[in-house]
Design a protein around this motif. Structure first.
Motif, PDB file in Angstrom:
ATOM      1  N   PRO A  62       0.927  -1.163  -0.008  1.00  0.00           N
ATOM      2  CA  PRO A  62      -0.116   0.118  -0.042  1.00  0.00           C
ATOM      3  C   PRO A  62       0.836   1.239  -0.096  1.00  0.00           C
ATOM      4  O   PRO A  62       1.892   1.306   0.653  1.00  0.00           O
ATOM      5  N   LEU A  63       0.812   2.320  -0.969  1.00  0.00           N
ATOM      6  CA  LEU A  63       1.745   3.116  -1.206  1.00  0.00           C
ATOM      7  C   LEU A  63       1.030   4.331  -1.898  1.00  0.00           C
ATOM      8  O   LEU A  63       0.035   3.993  -2.937  1.00  0.00           O
ATOM      9  N   ASP A  64       1.270   5.495  -1.577  1.00  0.00           N
ATOM     10  CA  ASP A  64       0.887   6.935  -2.316  1.00  0.00           C
ATOM     11  C   ASP A  64       2.132   7.342  -3.124  1.00  0.00           C
ATOM     12  O   ASP A  64       3.074   7.696  -2.408  1.00  0.00           O
ATOM     13  N   VAL A  65       1.940   7.251  -4.318  1.00  0.00           N
ATOM     14  CA  VAL A  65       3.296   7.336  -4.979  1.00  0.00           C
ATOM     15  C   VAL A  65       3.822   8.961  -5.068  1.00  0.00           C
ATOM     16  O   VAL A  65       4.717   9.231  -5.190  1.00  0.00           O
ATOM     17  N   CYS A  66       2.719   9.604  -4.620  1.00  0.00           N
ATOM     18  CA  CYS A  66       3.222  10.962  -4.302  1.00  0.00           C
ATOM     19  C   CYS A  66       4.054  11.463  -3.002  1.00  0.00           C
ATOM     20  O   CYS A  66       4.486  12.558  -2.950  1.00  0.00           O
ATOM     21  N   ASP A  67       3.948  10.410  -2.204  1.00  0.00           N
ATOM     22  CA  ASP A  67       4.543  10.674  -0.910  1.00  0.00           C
ATOM     23  C   ASP A  67       6.227  10.100  -0.998  1.00  0.00           C
ATOM     24  O   ASP A  67       6.343   8.889  -0.783  1.00  0.00           O
ATOM     25  N   ARG A  68       6.975  11.083  -1.556  1.00  0.00           N
ATOM     26  CA  ARG A  68       8.434  10.580  -1.775  1.00  0.00           C
ATOM     27  C   ARG A  68       9.098   9.933  -0.653  1.00  0.00           C
ATOM     28  O   ARG A  68       9.837   9.131  -1.066  1.00  0.00           O
TER      29      ARG A  68
END
Ligand code: NDP
Ligand code: 8X3
Length: 257
Positions: A62-68
């Motif tokens: 689970p990952l938000d690609v915007c969150d570097r």
């Protein structure tokens, strides 16, 4: 054709549409899948189906690609058996609104730029070094015909996809001399949740996008992505543009009324 059996394939945006269809195609071919998206429950449902149908090995991220920070930390701490990613499918992306620049929401722009450009770059920057040092890998970016032609109300979304096109071209040059491959798969109209997301759940407006047309399906696009991934190692498919037969450009669609 090169088999993807036992290769590790990381798919962003695997919880829906094109990403989900890719998961099925690669699972059927025996790949080991790392599935990422923000909606964990959808990833879990998909993983359940895939492991029952294809008995494939899966790792959910689970990952938000915007969150570097999250992207870097999560990819750096992949469990040992999942560290050597062979194929990265940069598919996560979205559009928000269809508004003129002087009327559009700046928040919508930020979301598209952060996801479609910066998210794709964060994923690539995190995974590419190991591909280069290992001498094996393939980055497949999902662009769009929107990256080739700008349409009214689409300037920022189209700009994000033009950026994906430039990044794919630049990567190809940067990776010259290594065996790592880069492809851009650029679809026209595909019926997914894309328009629902663009119009923030206005399903009537979203449905109209595909009215009177036989659009591409997510499986049609996954097929092309799979084709790119399974060429002989000396063959690099740089760019594929695919669109429905009833579409000639971003703005020209033949509709049966
Ligand atoms: P969907 O809305 O069905 O899927 C989009 C996927 O992206 C979802 O899995 C979503 O997962 C994921 N996603 C969105 N934002 C983020 C984020 N911040 N972090 C992680 N994942 C995210 O649309 P499509 O399948 O159509 O879209 C896939 C790609 O194809 C996009 O890049 C789109 O621009 C491109 N494309 C689509 C076309 C079309 O007509 N449908 C045509 C050309 C290109 P979650 O919400 O769970 O995070
Ligand atoms: C999605 C296709 O034409 O709606 O990238 O921009 S389009």
């Amino acid at each position: 054709m090169v088999a993807v059996k036992d290769q590790i394939v990381l798919i962003t945006g695997a919880s829906s549409g094109i990403g989900e269809a890719c998961a099925r195609v690669f699972a059927q071919a025996g790949a080991k899948l790392i599935l990422t998206a923000r909606r964990q429950e959808r990833l879990e449902q998909l993983a359940d189906q895939l492991s029952k149908t294809y008995a494939c090995e899966l790792h959910l991220l689970p990952l938000d690609v915007c969150d570097r920070t999250q992207v870097q930390a999560t990819l750096e701490s992949l469990p040992l058996p999942w560290q050597e990613v062979d194929i990265l499918i940069n598919n996560a992306g979205l559009s928000r609104g269809l508004d003129k620049v002087h009327e559009a929401s700046i928040q919508d722009w930020e979301e598209m730029i952060d996801t479609n450009i910066k998210g794709l770059l964060y994923m690539t920057r995190s995974l590419l070094p190991r591909m280069v040092s290992r001498g094996r890998g393939h980055v497949i970016n999902i662009g769009s015909i929107a990256g080739h032609q700008t349409y009214p109300g689409g300037s920022v979304y189209c700009a994000t996809k033009a950026a994906v096109k430039s990044i794919s071209e630049g990567l190809k040059q940067d990776l010259l001399g290594t065996p790592v491959r880069v492809s851009s798969v650029d679809p026209g109209m595909v019926e997914t949740d894309f328009s629902n997301v663009r119009f923030r759940g206005d399903t009537e407006r979203a449905k109209k996008v595909y009215q009177g047309v036989t659009p591409l399906t997510p499986d049609d696009v996954a097929d092309v992505i799979f084709f790119c991934a399974t060429r002989s190692p000396h063959v690099n498919i740089n760019e594929v543009i695919l669109m429905p037969t009833a579409q000639a450009s971003a703005t020209q669609v033949s509709r049966q009324t």
